[in-house]
Design an enzyme around this catalytic site. Structure first.
Site, PDB file in Angstrom:
ATOM      1  N   GLY A 205       0.910  -0.959   0.210  1.00  0.00           N
ATOM      2  CA  GLY A 205       0.030   0.149  -0.339  1.00  0.00           C
ATOM      3  C   GLY A 205       0.975   1.229   0.545  1.00  0.00           C
ATOM      4  N   SER A 206       0.179   2.258   0.663  1.00  0.00           N
ATOM      5  CA  SER A 206       1.185   3.897   0.713  1.00  0.00           C
ATOM      6  C   SER A 206       2.027   4.080   1.366  1.00  0.00           C
ATOM      7  CB  SER A 206       0.315   4.349   0.636  1.00  0.00           C
ATOM      8  OG  SER A 206      -0.926   4.529   2.081  1.00  0.00           O
ATOM      9  N   GLY A 210       2.450   2.298   5.484  1.00  0.00           N
ATOM     10  CA  GLY A 210       3.345   1.267   5.935  1.00  0.00           C
ATOM     11  C   GLY A 210       4.319   1.806   6.973  1.00  0.00           C
ATOM     12  N   GLU A 227       5.444  -3.416   0.766  1.00  0.00           N
ATOM     13  CA  GLU A 227       5.797  -3.263  -0.073  1.00  0.00           C
ATOM     14  C   GLU A 227       5.133  -1.829  -0.654  1.00  0.00           C
ATOM     15  OE1 GLU A 227       7.161  -4.042  -3.094  1.00  0.00           O
ATOM     16  OE2 GLU A 227       8.176  -6.590  -1.706  1.00  0.00           O
ATOM     17  N   CYS A 261       1.454   0.652  -8.777  1.00  0.00           N
ATOM     18  CA  CYS A 261       3.344   0.836  -7.787  1.00  0.00           C
ATOM     19  C   CYS A 261       4.534   1.038  -9.023  1.00  0.00           C
ATOM     20  CB  CYS A 261       3.377  -0.107  -7.058  1.00  0.00           C
ATOM     21  SG  CYS A 261       3.277  -1.725  -7.672  1.00  0.00           S
TER      22      CYS A 261
HETATM   23  P1  NDP Z   1      -3.062   2.684   1.451  1.00  0.00           P
HETATM   24  O1  NDP Z   1      -1.888   2.710   2.367  1.00  0.00           O
HETATM   25  O2  NDP Z   1      -4.528   3.994   1.443  1.00  0.00           O
HETATM   26  O3  NDP Z   1      -3.569   1.342   1.480  1.00  0.00           O
HETATM   27  C1  NDP Z   1      -3.132   0.176   1.860  1.00  0.00           C
HETATM   28  C2  NDP Z   1      -4.011  -1.141   3.035  1.00  0.00           C
HETATM   29  O4  NDP Z   1      -3.985  -0.501   4.861  1.00  0.00           O
HETATM   30  C3  NDP Z   1      -5.677  -1.178   3.051  1.00  0.00           C
HETATM   31  O5  NDP Z   1      -6.521  -2.185   2.849  1.00  0.00           O
HETATM   32  C4  NDP Z   1      -6.191  -0.388   3.685  1.00  0.00           C
HETATM   33  O6  NDP Z   1      -7.492  -0.666   4.194  1.00  0.00           O
HETATM   34  C5  NDP Z   1      -5.349  -0.410   5.105  1.00  0.00           C
HETATM   35  N1  NDP Z   1      -4.926   0.068   5.734  1.00  0.00           N
HETATM   36  C6  NDP Z   1      -4.601   2.063   5.820  1.00  0.00           C
HETATM   37  N2  NDP Z   1      -4.858   2.083   6.393  1.00  0.00           N
HETATM   38  C7  NDP Z   1      -3.963   1.917   7.536  1.00  0.00           C
HETATM   39  C8  NDP Z   1      -3.775   1.777   8.671  1.00  0.00           C
HETATM   40  N3  NDP Z   1      -3.787   3.292   9.706  1.00  0.00           N
HETATM   41  N4  NDP Z   1      -3.095   0.358   9.705  1.00  0.00           N
HETATM   42  C9  NDP Z   1      -3.438  -0.576   8.943  1.00  0.00           C
HETATM   43  N5  NDP Z   1      -3.856  -0.928   7.365  1.00  0.00           N
HETATM   44  C10 NDP Z   1      -4.454   0.578   6.639  1.00  0.00           C
HETATM   45  O7  NDP Z   1      -2.727   2.241  -0.010  1.00  0.00           O
HETATM   46  P2  NDP Z   1      -4.557   2.127  -1.410  1.00  0.00           P
HETATM   47  O8  NDP Z   1      -5.315   1.368  -1.108  1.00  0.00           O
HETATM   48  O9  NDP Z   1      -4.455   3.645  -1.580  1.00  0.00           O
HETATM   49  O10 NDP Z   1      -3.203   1.681  -2.251  1.00  0.00           O
HETATM   50  C11 NDP Z   1      -2.319   1.624  -3.121  1.00  0.00           C
HETATM   51  C12 NDP Z   1      -0.782   2.300  -2.545  1.00  0.00           C
HETATM   52  O11 NDP Z   1      -0.278   1.344  -3.084  1.00  0.00           O
HETATM   53  C13 NDP Z   1      -0.112   3.048  -3.601  1.00  0.00           C
HETATM   54  O12 NDP Z   1       0.608   4.220  -2.644  1.00  0.00           O
HETATM   55  C14 NDP Z   1       0.503   1.652  -4.484  1.00  0.00           C
HETATM   56  O13 NDP Z   1       1.906   2.690  -5.364  1.00  0.00           O
HETATM   57  C15 NDP Z   1       1.422   1.073  -3.492  1.00  0.00           C
HETATM   58  N6  NDP Z   1       0.640  -0.180  -3.892  1.00  0.00           N
HETATM   59  C16 NDP Z   1       2.654  -1.172  -4.277  1.00  0.00           C
HETATM   60  C17 NDP Z   1       2.862  -1.895  -5.130  1.00  0.00           C
HETATM   61  C18 NDP Z   1       3.954  -2.471  -4.525  1.00  0.00           C
HETATM   62  O14 NDP Z   1       4.590  -3.459  -4.954  1.00  0.00           O
HETATM   63  N7  NDP Z   1       5.403  -1.931  -3.978  1.00  0.00           N
HETATM   64  C19 NDP Z   1       1.347  -2.822  -5.565  1.00  0.00           C
HETATM   65  C20 NDP Z   1       0.336  -2.183  -5.295  1.00  0.00           C
HETATM   66  C21 NDP Z   1       0.461  -0.662  -4.844  1.00  0.00           C
HETATM   67  P3  NDP Z   1      -8.858   0.407   3.286  1.00  0.00           P
HETATM   68  O15 NDP Z   1      -8.072   0.291   1.916  1.00  0.00           O
HETATM   69  O16 NDP Z   1      -9.599  -0.317   3.896  1.00  0.00           O
HETATM   70  O17 NDP Z   1      -8.456   1.871   3.938  1.00  0.00           O
END
Ligand code: NDP
Length: 443
Positions: A205-206, A210, A227, A261
């Site tokens: 995720g973001s 992270g 990641e 990503c």
């Molecule tokens: P987020 O970081 O917003 O969310 C990722 C996951 O984390 C979701 O399930 C989200 O829940 C959950 N989450 C949100 N806040 C928290 C917290 N405080 N503690 C624990 N879990 C939490 O990312 P996005 O879903 O918006 O995805 C896009 C991002 O992912 C981009 O930055 C992209 O670059 C990255 N990414 C990286 C990849 C890689 O291989 N390096 C591959 C694909 C994407 P919810 O959505 O339900 O709020």
């Protein structure tokens, strides 16, 4: 009971209202996951892998249904949705074999002592995934973890819970009870999972989330694999095939509406070739079909970056960000950007690419390496030695030469600097889902 609504990002239609996993239930699920893990780990690694492979036969039977659901809930165009499902199915047996091979006990001797290394399961894995590849991201983090003998509490993004639930449902047709359970909810449930007594947290995720996870997991010394986002560059050297580079650039900048990503977000091209390159990328962008953005917040973030850049002197040479409808935004190309602009430093994650004309490759490398992200990068050149020398100067964890960043099958997926913490794929990556132990004896 609190509900989570999930929407079709293209039409705004509410697809379902799901019950959010209450805290008490999450704790009960964790207790069951711990119990199930003991039996799961007792099975041989081959048996665990075979159960997963059997489930994938069922996914194969429903590939089109799964692709339709991805298209509906995440918004990617039908061909890309089907590609996501098919590529995951195609890769699964090789992944299983590679995990088994990576986790085979290894012996080391020095003439006096024999030491055996074992890669044991860690316990329960809290697996938290984003929305952009709603089947691909969970597969990447869950499958090696399950084969290694961990049980999984899986929280899909609140944007794509239906795909997550469906994927887990099919896996659960062959997996024993409680080996894989789905937590439904938002970031709040993600935080609860991170705070709970799990042994491993795997996250894609973001960068912001992270960092949050790492900070909180640190208190419990939990194993973490992250990641994170990227801000990938494409460097087009003076000896590049400009047409091939432009074709790649259009596809890699706008695939999945730029919500990848490793999307190309910054392009550096030599001054003398700028005009020809711009004409070519415009031509190839005309051929690109994009779906909606995931939600209005993501679209607003992208529009704000464009607005700020334009106020700072950047020029839009392709597309019109004013022409949006719902979550839809057509590809936009910018020039005359400067390195300190937010659009050049922070992840865009949308259908926008910035092109900068540079005097030489040093300038391109320097600007590529600015900022905290270092996930991927691409170099185009017809001279491989030249391309390799530039590739090795990039901070990115993965660099592609005349191609995308992902390596040969079985190679790691790795982000450097602020784009990752640990990695997956490859022997080393598969081992990150495990606890290494050694036993030594006299020879
Ligand atoms: P987020 O970081 O917003 O969310 C990722 C996951 O984390 C979701 O399930 C989200 O829940 C959950 N989450 C949100 N806040 C928290 C917290 N405080 N503690 C624990 N879990 C939490 O990312 P996005 O879903 O918006 O995805 C896009 C991002 O992912 C981009 O930055 C992209 O670059 C990255 N990414 C990286 C990849 C890689 O291989 N390096 C591959 C694909 C994407 P919810 O959505 O339900 O709020």
């Amino acid at each position: 009971m609190k509900k989570l609504e999930t929407f079709n990002p293209s039409t705004g239609e509410c697809l379902a209202k799901l019950s959010i996993t209450p805290s008490k239930e999450l704790q009960a699920m964790l207790t069951r996951a711990k119990k199930a893990q003991i039996e799961w780990a007792r099975k041989s690694i081959r048996v665990r892998a075979n159960l997963i492979l059997k489930a994938y036969e069922k996914i194969g039977d429903r590939a089109q249904k799964m692709a339709d659901l991805i298209h509906k809930e995440m918004g990617k165009i039908p061909s890309e949705a089907r590609l996501e499902v098919d590529s995951n199915i195609t890769s699964i047996s090789q992944i299983a074999d590679k995990v088994i091979e990576a986790l085979k006990p290894e012996e080391t001797t020095d003439g006096v002592t024999r030491t055996t290394s074992y890669w044991d399961p860690l316990g329960v894995n809290a697996c938290i995934t984003p929305w952009n590849f709603p089947m691909g991201m969970p597969q990447t983090l869950m499958i090696p973890s399950l084969i290694a003998g961990n049980t999984v509490l899986f929280k899909p993004s609140e944007e794509v819970p239906l795909v997550g639930i469906e994927y887990a449902k099919i896996l659960n047709k062959t997996l024993p009870s409680d080996v894989l359970q789905v937590v439904v909810g938002s970031g709040e449930q993600g935080q609860e999972l991170v705070a709970s007594d799990v042994q491993l947290i795997t996250f894609t995720g973001s960068q912001t989330t992270g960092k949050h996870i790492l900070e909180h997991a640190g208190k419990g010394l939990k194993r973490v694999l992250l990641e994170l986002g990227g801000k990938d560059s494409l460097i087009i050297l003076d000896d590049a095939d400009l047409d091939a580079a432009a074709k790649f650039a259009a596809s890699n900048s706008f695939r999945n509406t730029g919500q990848v990503c490793v999307s190309t977000e910054k392009i550096f091209v030599m001054e003398g070739q700028m005009r020809e390159f711009v004409n070519k990328i415009k031509k190839y962008t005309d051929e690109i079909q994009v779906g909606p953005m995931i939600h209005s917040r993501q679209k607003d973030h992208v529009l704000q970056q464009i607005d700020e850049a334009v106020s700072g002197g950047a020029k839009i040479i392709y597309g019109d960000p004013q022409k949006t409808e719902g979550n839809h935004l057509q590809p936009v190309i910018l020039v005359d950007v400067t390195p300190e602009m937010n659009i050049m430093m922070d992840e865009t994650f949308g259908p926008v690419v910035c092109i900068t004309a540079v005097k030489n490759e040093n300038e391109a490398v320097e600007q590529s390496n600015l900022g905290s992200y270092a996930l991927g990068g691409v170099v185009f050149s017809t001279n491989l030695d030249h391309a390799r020398s530039v590739a090795r100067r990039l901070d990115a964890g993965m660099v592609g030469i005349n191609r995308r960043v992902g390596g040969a099958s079985g190679s790691p997926w790795v982000g450097a600097k602020g784009s990752g913490y640990g990695y997956h794929g490859s022997s080393g990556g598969h081992r990150q889902f495990t606890q290494l132990r050694i036993v030594s004896e006299p020879l």
